[in-house]
Design a protein around this motif. Structure first.
Motif, mmCIF file in Angstrom:
data_model
loop_
_atom_site.group_PDB
_atom_site.id
_atom_site.type_symbol
_atom_site.label_atom_id
_atom_site.label_comp_id
_atom_site.label_asym_id
_atom_site.label_seq_id
_atom_site.Cartn_x
_atom_site.Cartn_y
_atom_site.Cartn_z
ATOM 1 N N GLY A 39 0.785 -1.230 0.000
ATOM 2 C CA GLY A 39 0.000 0.000 0.000
ATOM 3 C C GLY A 39 0.806 1.263 0.000
ATOM 4 N N SER A 40 2.135 1.212 0.014
ATOM 5 C CA SER A 40 2.890 2.458 0.080
ATOM 6 C C SER A 40 2.898 3.154 -1.265
ATOM 7 C CB SER A 40 4.328 2.183 0.521
ATOM 8 O OG SER A 40 5.010 1.442 -0.449
ATOM 9 N N SER A 41 2.957 4.485 -1.232
ATOM 10 C CA SER A 41 3.021 5.239 -2.483
ATOM 11 C C SER A 41 4.451 5.255 -2.966
ATOM 12 C CB SER A 41 2.528 6.668 -2.259
ATOM 13 O OG SER A 41 3.383 7.329 -1.367
ATOM 14 N N HIS A 42 4.649 5.566 -4.219
ATOM 15 C CA HIS A 42 6.004 5.570 -4.751
ATOM 16 C C HIS A 42 6.177 6.771 -5.656
ATOM 17 C CE1 HIS A 42 3.391 2.753 -6.914
ATOM 18 N NE2 HIS A 42 3.864 3.318 -8.007
ATOM 19 N N LEU A 43 6.400 7.927 -5.035
ATOM 20 C CA LEU A 43 6.590 9.152 -5.792
ATOM 21 C C LEU A 43 8.048 9.287 -6.172
ATOM 22 C CD1 LEU A 43 4.600 11.585 -3.497
ATOM 23 C CD2 LEU A 43 3.775 10.263 -5.424
ATOM 24 N N LEU A 44 8.265 9.816 -7.337
ATOM 25 C CA LEU A 44 9.618 10.172 -7.735
ATOM 26 C C LEU A 44 9.596 11.622 -8.154
ATOM 27 C CD1 LEU A 44 10.947 7.146 -9.783
ATOM 28 C CD2 LEU A 44 11.536 7.823 -7.482
ATOM 29 N N LEU A 45 9.981 12.493 -7.236
ATOM 30 C CA LEU A 45 10.031 13.915 -7.526
ATOM 31 C C LEU A 45 11.454 14.378 -7.262
ATOM 32 C CD1 LEU A 45 6.759 15.025 -5.762
ATOM 33 C CD2 LEU A 45 7.135 14.788 -8.195
ATOM 34 N N GLY A 46 11.889 15.375 -7.974
ATOM 35 C CA GLY A 46 13.237 15.852 -7.745
ATOM 36 C C GLY A 46 13.686 16.745 -8.864
ATOM 37 N N ALA A 47 14.980 16.750 -9.142
ATOM 38 C CA ALA A 47 15.495 17.622 -10.183
ATOM 39 C C ALA A 47 16.663 16.961 -10.870
ATOM 40 C CB ALA A 47 15.939 18.937 -9.571
ATOM 41 N N VAL A 48 16.875 17.308 -12.151
ATOM 42 C CA VAL A 48 18.006 16.790 -12.911
ATOM 43 C C VAL A 48 18.684 17.947 -13.619
ATOM 44 C CG1 VAL A 48 17.021 14.518 -13.296
ATOM 45 C CG2 VAL A 48 16.514 16.320 -14.894
ATOM 46 N N GLY A 86 8.367 18.267 0.361
ATOM 47 C CA GLY A 86 8.103 19.693 0.255
ATOM 48 C C GLY A 86 7.172 20.117 -0.861
ATOM 49 N N TYR A 87 6.350 19.201 -1.369
ATOM 50 C CA TYR A 87 5.410 19.552 -2.429
ATOM 51 C C TYR A 87 4.020 19.771 -1.836
ATOM 52 C CZ TYR A 87 8.334 18.874 -6.551
ATOM 53 O OH TYR A 87 9.294 19.016 -7.528
ATOM 54 N N SER A 88 3.425 20.919 -2.132
ATOM 55 C CA SER A 88 2.045 21.183 -1.756
ATOM 56 C C SER A 88 1.126 20.363 -2.660
ATOM 57 C CB SER A 88 1.732 22.664 -1.925
ATOM 58 O OG SER A 88 1.748 23.002 -3.307
ATOM 59 N N PRO A 89 -0.158 20.213 -2.313
ATOM 60 C CA PRO A 89 -1.065 19.487 -3.207
ATOM 61 C C PRO A 89 -1.085 20.041 -4.632
ATOM 62 C CG PRO A 89 -2.080 19.715 -1.062
ATOM 63 C CD PRO A 89 -0.812 20.529 -1.021
ATOM 64 N N GLY A 109 -8.357 28.224 -4.292
ATOM 65 C CA GLY A 109 -7.525 29.227 -3.638
ATOM 66 C C GLY A 109 -6.142 28.784 -3.245
ATOM 67 N N ALA A 110 -5.617 27.734 -3.851
ATOM 68 C CA ALA A 110 -4.258 27.295 -3.540
ATOM 69 C C ALA A 110 -3.261 28.408 -3.852
ATOM 70 C CB ALA A 110 -3.907 26.046 -4.351
ATOM 71 N N HIS A 111 -2.209 28.483 -3.056
ATOM 72 C CA HIS A 111 -1.201 29.539 -3.217
ATOM 73 C C HIS A 111 -0.501 29.380 -4.566
ATOM 74 C CE1 HIS A 111 2.077 32.272 -2.489
ATOM 75 N NE2 HIS A 111 1.641 32.549 -1.262
ATOM 76 N N ILE A 112 -0.491 30.447 -5.359
ATOM 77 C CA ILE A 112 -0.001 30.335 -6.735
ATOM 78 C C ILE A 112 1.520 30.391 -6.868
ATOM 79 C CG2 ILE A 112 -2.110 31.189 -7.803
ATOM 80 C CD1 ILE A 112 -0.791 33.939 -7.933
ATOM 81 N N ASP A 113 2.200 30.911 -5.844
ATOM 82 C CA ASP A 113 3.652 31.048 -5.946
ATOM 83 C C ASP A 113 4.405 30.279 -4.872
ATOM 84 O OD1 ASP A 113 4.015 32.618 -8.250
ATOM 85 O OD2 ASP A 113 3.473 34.443 -7.166
ATOM 86 N N ALA A 114 3.738 29.369 -4.165
ATOM 87 C CA ALA A 114 4.393 28.617 -3.098
ATOM 88 C C ALA A 114 5.517 27.756 -3.671
ATOM 89 C CB ALA A 114 3.383 27.745 -2.367
ATOM 90 N N ALA A 115 6.722 27.909 -3.101
ATOM 91 C CA ALA A 115 7.869 27.137 -3.577
ATOM 92 C C ALA A 115 7.732 25.676 -3.147
ATOM 93 C CB ALA A 115 9.159 27.717 -3.031
ATOM 94 N N ALA A 116 8.120 24.769 -4.029
ATOM 95 C CA ALA A 116 7.964 23.338 -3.762
ATOM 96 C C ALA A 116 9.281 22.608 -3.903
ATOM 97 C CB ALA A 116 6.947 22.743 -4.736
ATOM 98 N N GLY A 117 9.508 21.651 -3.014
ATOM 99 C CA GLY A 117 10.646 20.764 -3.129
ATOM 100 C C GLY A 117 11.972 21.418 -2.795
ATOM 101 N N PRO A 118 13.031 20.636 -2.795
ATOM 102 C CA PRO A 118 14.363 21.147 -2.442
ATOM 103 C C PRO A 118 14.884 22.212 -3.395
ATOM 104 C CG PRO A 118 14.499 18.912 -3.320
ATOM 105 C CD PRO A 118 13.061 19.190 -3.088
ATOM 106 N N GLN A 171 12.451 32.985 -9.562
ATOM 107 C CA GLN A 171 13.593 32.110 -9.806
ATOM 108 C C GLN A 171 13.711 31.062 -8.702
ATOM 109 O OE1 GLN A 171 16.337 35.650 -10.655
ATOM 110 N NE2 GLN A 171 17.100 34.148 -12.130
ATOM 111 N N SER A 172 14.096 29.875 -9.093
ATOM 112 C CA SER A 172 14.250 28.776 -8.145
ATOM 113 C C SER A 172 15.529 28.948 -7.352
ATOM 114 C CB SER A 172 14.284 27.451 -8.895
ATOM 115 O OG SER A 172 15.517 27.323 -9.588
#
Length: 592
Positions: free
Chosen positions: A7-16, A447-450, A470-479, A524-525
């Motif tokens: 039942g565990s989720s398996h997300l792969l988020l990040g950067a390259v 660190g990802y919002s919905p 009404g989700a925040h449009i500029d919220a920074a996500a992830g590392p 900018q990130s």
């Protein structure tokens, strides 16, 4: 090899790294057509893409759905022959192997695996199985009658009078039970029923009926052949197997089995076909080592040597046809049964989890009144509301909110109920959670919002709902501190290789909506990357045009000192490079 708990989720988020610019590692996820809707040209293109992937070994991971307690097929210790075959396939593909553990119960098998994006592959599906797209057949096997060698039986067929009066073990939902009932043997059948927790209670596994024959509790077991073959060959038990595939002409007693993938994933089907063809000798050895009775099959990877029945009068595979969602009478759980189980020491949390899986609101209310903790996690790390969100049941979400469930508590992997609903792209569940007070901004462990998660995972319909809520449009996500607009700019739109249904939400629609709501197009990130740079690296020309029109500055530089045009050039993004050069010339001519 990595192992996912059940039942565990398996997300792969990040950067390259894209030649100096950091952009999300979020591959374009096409909204693909079903296999039978593809043209010949599209199938050919999928074959070519699969061959290229196979040659380059570019598939990074393979997630296999497997039963955590069904030896000798599969178990959580990866000791079954399905596990061994999965290892061989993953190795041929050069991919990491991961598991999503789920009991192989027919009810909802593909709906709660493929439809919820929990895994890529299901093994041992019938080669003709409507809910999935199947590979080439791997092998064919048969049901068998099993008895101790010292009993001296030699049955001729299902009408053999010697069967009458014996204690015959048989699995509840098997076609061999159907035939034996038709033949008047019902009074002698000892049923083993479906179990969702055979990993926790091995005595519930189907092969145990063969053990009961060995122990003398049963005279005969009428079982799927591999259960007995394993005990005879690998365990050295003194038993005889009589294949029964030639004993019946209407209900099939033999099946060609294959690997199944989602019906929309033609490329993966062809990729697995290549890996299977190259693994023939290894797979045949695994099946032989486990004692699987192998029936002759000219179309199968492993051809077998037992005589085959061939075509049946009724061609449909009766055992595997879709079953109704309602439970059979012996599976109905009443308050009286629950009272008895609890008196015997049944665990309230486990029983509540069972009620949630069954979507039984009456049972849920009863158990909560009995003291079940509505926020308690099951052994897989899920509270009831997590399971409801994962199963796309907004009515259960409403019930749990009424009963006081914490709608913002993360599961064992750090995922909130809202994030689970997002991963299912299920608008009604997302809306229900928001209506009941779920935190629209609560982030997951990376660190990802919905909203960021929805866009990153190509769940565009729920992303639209979150924006409207009404989700925040500029919220920074992830590392890397990526904004929703940056993530949307990394996604592929129609014309760049993705297929979208009419009226569906596209990445560029989300980007347009974000800009309309005031998103900062020049944000900018952490590494100085802008949405324009990401669109340039991904070669998404329409997104570049939208961003420039909204005021994106082409001259901004990343931490590495590169502009969007530099990044496009270095990544071979020709369409993006041309668009940015044209924009630069226009700006020069205008004196900007």
């Amino acid at each position: 090899m990595h192992d996912l708990k059940r039942g565990s989720s398996h997300l792969l988020l990040g950067a390259v790294l894209f030649v100096g610019a950091i952009v999300p590692a979020l591959a374009a996820r096409d909204m693909q057509k079903n296999f039978n809707e593809l043209t010949s040209a599209e199938k050919t293109a999928a074959k070519r893409a699969a061959k290229k992937m196979y040659e380059e070994k570019s598939l990074k991971r393979l997630v296999v759905c497997a039963d955590p307690g069904n030896m000798p097929l599969s178990d959580v210790n990866q000791a079954g022959y399905q596990n061994k075959i999965a290892e061989v396939i993953a190795k041929k593909l050069g991919a990491g192997l991961e598991y999503f553990w789920r009991p192989y119960l027919e009810r909802g098998l593909t709906r709660e695996t493929f439809d919820t994006n929990m895994c890529d592959v299901l093994l041992d599906l019938p080669a003709v199985y409507e809910p999935a797209l199947t590979t080439i057949p791997i092998y064919k096997s048969t049901y068998a009658i099993v008895y101790r060698n010292d009993r001296g039986f030699a049955f001729k067929d299902f009408d053999d009078p010697a069967l009458k009066g014996l204690k015959i073990g048989v699995f509840q939902t098997s076609s061999i039970r159907q035939v034996m009932t038709k033949k008047g043997l019902a009074p002698y059948l000892k049923l083993k029923t479906l179990s969702h927790n055979a990993d926790l209670h091995p005595e519930n596994q189907p092969w145990r009926q063969v053990q009961e024959v060995i122990d003398g509790t049963l005279d005969v077991a009428a079982v799927w052949g591999p259960f007995a073959g394993w005990l005879k060959t690998m365990k050295g038990e003194p038993i005889t197997l009589q294949p029964v595939n030639l004993w019946e002409d209407i209900v099939p007693m033999e099946y060609e089995l294959a690997a199944g993938v989602p019906k929309t994933d033609a490329k993966l089907k062809y990729l697995l076909d290549l890996a299977l063809e190259d693994s023939k000798a290894e797979i045949e050895k695994i099946l032989t080592d486990y004692g699987v009775p192998l029936v002759q099959c000219s179309t199968c990877l492993v051809q077998g040597n037992l005589p085959s029945h061939g075509a049946y009068i009724k061609p449909a595979s009766l055992e595997y046809k879709a079953k109704p969602e309602s439970a059979s009478p012996d599976q109905v759980v009443t308050e009286q049964k629950l009272e008895a189980w609890l008196a015997e020491g049944a665990d309230l949390t486990q029983e509540l989890s069972n009620a949630v899986l069954a979507s039984d609101q009456t049972r849920i209310r009863f158990l909560v009144k009995k003291g079940a903790d509505i926020n308690a996690r099951d052994p897989q790390g899920y509270a009831p509301v997590h399971t409801a969100a994962r199963k796309r049941h907004p009515e259960l979400i409403a019930l749990f909110a009424e009963l006081g469930a914490d709608l913002n508590e993360p599961d064992g992997d750090g995922m909130t109920p809202l994030q689970h609903a997002v991963m299912r792209n299920h608008v009604p569940s997302v809306k229900m959670l928001l209506e009941r007070g779920a935190d629209i901004e609560k982030k997951n462990t990376v660190g990802y919002s919905p909203l960021a998660l929805a866009i990153a995972e190509a769940k565009f319909e729920v992303a639209k709902v979150l924006l409207e809520a009404g989700a925040h449009i500029d919220a920074a996500a992830g590392p890397d501190a990526l904004t929703p607009l940056m993530i949307a700019s990394s996604q592929v739109s129609p014309g760049e290789g993705a297929i979208f249904l009419p009226e569906s939400t596209r990445p560029i629609d989300l980007a347009r909506d974000l800009i309309k709501r005031g998103a900062d197009v020049n944000a900018q990130s952490k590494s100085g990357v802008t949405a324009l740079m990401i669109a340039a690296a991904r070669n998404v020309a329409p997104m570049i045009g939208l961003l420039i029109q909204a005021g994106a500055k082409a001259g901004l530089k990343s931490v590495q000192g590169q502009t969007a045009a530099d990044i496009a050039d270095q990544n071979g993004a020709e369409a993006a490079a041309k668009a940015l050069k044209l924009i630069g010339k226009v700006s020069d001519e205008d004196g900007h």
